[in-house]
Design a protein around this motif. Structure first.
Motif, short mmCIF file in Angstrom:
data_model
loop_
_atom_site.label_atom_id
_atom_site.label_comp_id
_atom_site.label_asym_id
_atom_site.label_seq_id
_atom_site.Cartn_x
_atom_site.Cartn_y
_atom_site.Cartn_z
N SER A 118 0.84 -1.20 0.00
CA SER A 118 0.00 0.00 0.00
C SER A 118 0.87 1.25 0.00
CB SER A 118 -0.92 0.02 1.23
OG SER A 118 -0.17 0.17 2.42
N SER A 148 -5.37 6.50 1.38
CA SER A 148 -4.67 5.64 0.43
C SER A 148 -5.57 5.37 -0.76
CB SER A 148 -4.29 4.31 1.09
OG SER A 148 -3.74 3.43 0.14
N PHE A 151 -3.30 0.10 -3.59
CA PHE A 151 -2.98 -1.06 -2.77
C PHE A 151 -3.19 -2.35 -3.56
CE2 PHE A 151 -7.47 -1.37 -2.56
CZ PHE A 151 -7.78 -2.66 -2.16
N TYR A 224 -10.78 0.16 2.97
CA TYR A 224 -10.98 0.62 1.60
C TYR A 224 -12.43 0.41 1.19
CZ TYR A 224 -5.89 0.68 1.06
OH TYR A 224 -4.56 0.95 1.19
#
Length: 254
Positions: A118, A148, A151, A224
């Motif tokens: 990531s 983020s 990933f 996520y």
């Protein structure tokens, strides 16, 4: 779909370089650590051609920070890249044999890979708690909150028979970019939000001896949203060899 990515390991890192003027300071740090068991670092990154040793994991940890401090407080910006790979030792034997054109044994090889990586960017805050006479003991908790958009989380399990590329592999893959078939990368990157907690301890025993410890990622979690899940069950075919090569290369270099 949601995906929770959890990484965790501890590391001893050098003391950050800082520039201080009385109570106020501006500092930058870059910490990088690479660890492999089955191969030396350079061989693992390049050709996997060094003599094979026993092992089942590898990781790299890279963090850049820029921040300011006043008194016991520090705040700043953090950019980070993490990569963690777990594998069956038999898989390392298979990969090493194939990469170096060595003779295969006439048997089924266990093929297991679990890789996570990531890239994150965020903000951190820390505070130095002072204890003992002359503030000899300093304990510093640190909280980082980050976002983020890139990933990979790939799990591969199965068996492969000798060099005939016969067997069965099951691939369970969550990703922001499709590194396997290059066709399923989402138009909009998944959005991830996470946090990590670190703890630093510095103990000045006397004028000549100071002991320091930095425990990285005592707590670490990223969630996520809008994640693409790709599941593949592949049996005897030419695609099996191609898929295995893509998986290994992508987990090494992506």
């Amino acid at each position: 779909m949601k995906k929770i990515l959890t990484l965790g390991f501890s590391a001893f890192l050098i003391t950050p370089i800082s520039y201080a003027a009385e109570q106020f300071q501006v500092f930058t740090t870059f910490d990088s650590e690479v660890y492999t068991e089955a191969q030396p670092v350079t061989a693992f990154i390049d050709d996997f051609d060094a003599p094979l040793t026993s092992g089942d994991s590898a990781f790299t940890y890279n963090v850049f920070e820029f921040g300011v401090g006043y008194g016991n407080f520090k705040v700043g910006y953090q950019s980070r890249f993490d990569y963690v790979l777990s594998f069956d030792p038999d898989t390392a034997v298979y990969f090493h044999t194939e990469k170096n054109d060595l003779p295969f044994e006439d048997r089924n090889y266990v093929y297991y890979l679990d890789g996570k990586q990531s890239t994150t960017n965020g903000l951190f805050v820390s505070y130095d708690f002072k204890f003992l006479d002359s503030d000899a003991l300093t304990i510093t908790p640190k909280l980082t909150v980050f976002a983020s958009t890139h990933f990979q989380d790939i799990n591969v399990e199965g068996t492969v028979y000798s060099d005939e590329i016969q067997g069965a592999l099951t691939v369970d893959s969550y990703f922001s970019k499709d590194i396997l078939f290059k066709r399923f990368t989402p138009d909009e990157n998944p959005s991830g939000l996470g946090y990590s907690v670190d703890l630093a301890v510095n103990w000045k025993i006397n004028q000549d001896l100071t002991i320091g410890l930095l425990a990285q990622d005592l707590l670490y979690e990223t969630e996520y949203k809008k994640v693409v899940l790709q599941m593949v069950i592949q049996q005897s075919s030419r695609l099996l060899k191609t898929m295995m090569a893509i998986l290994l290369l992508s987990l090494q270099y992506a």
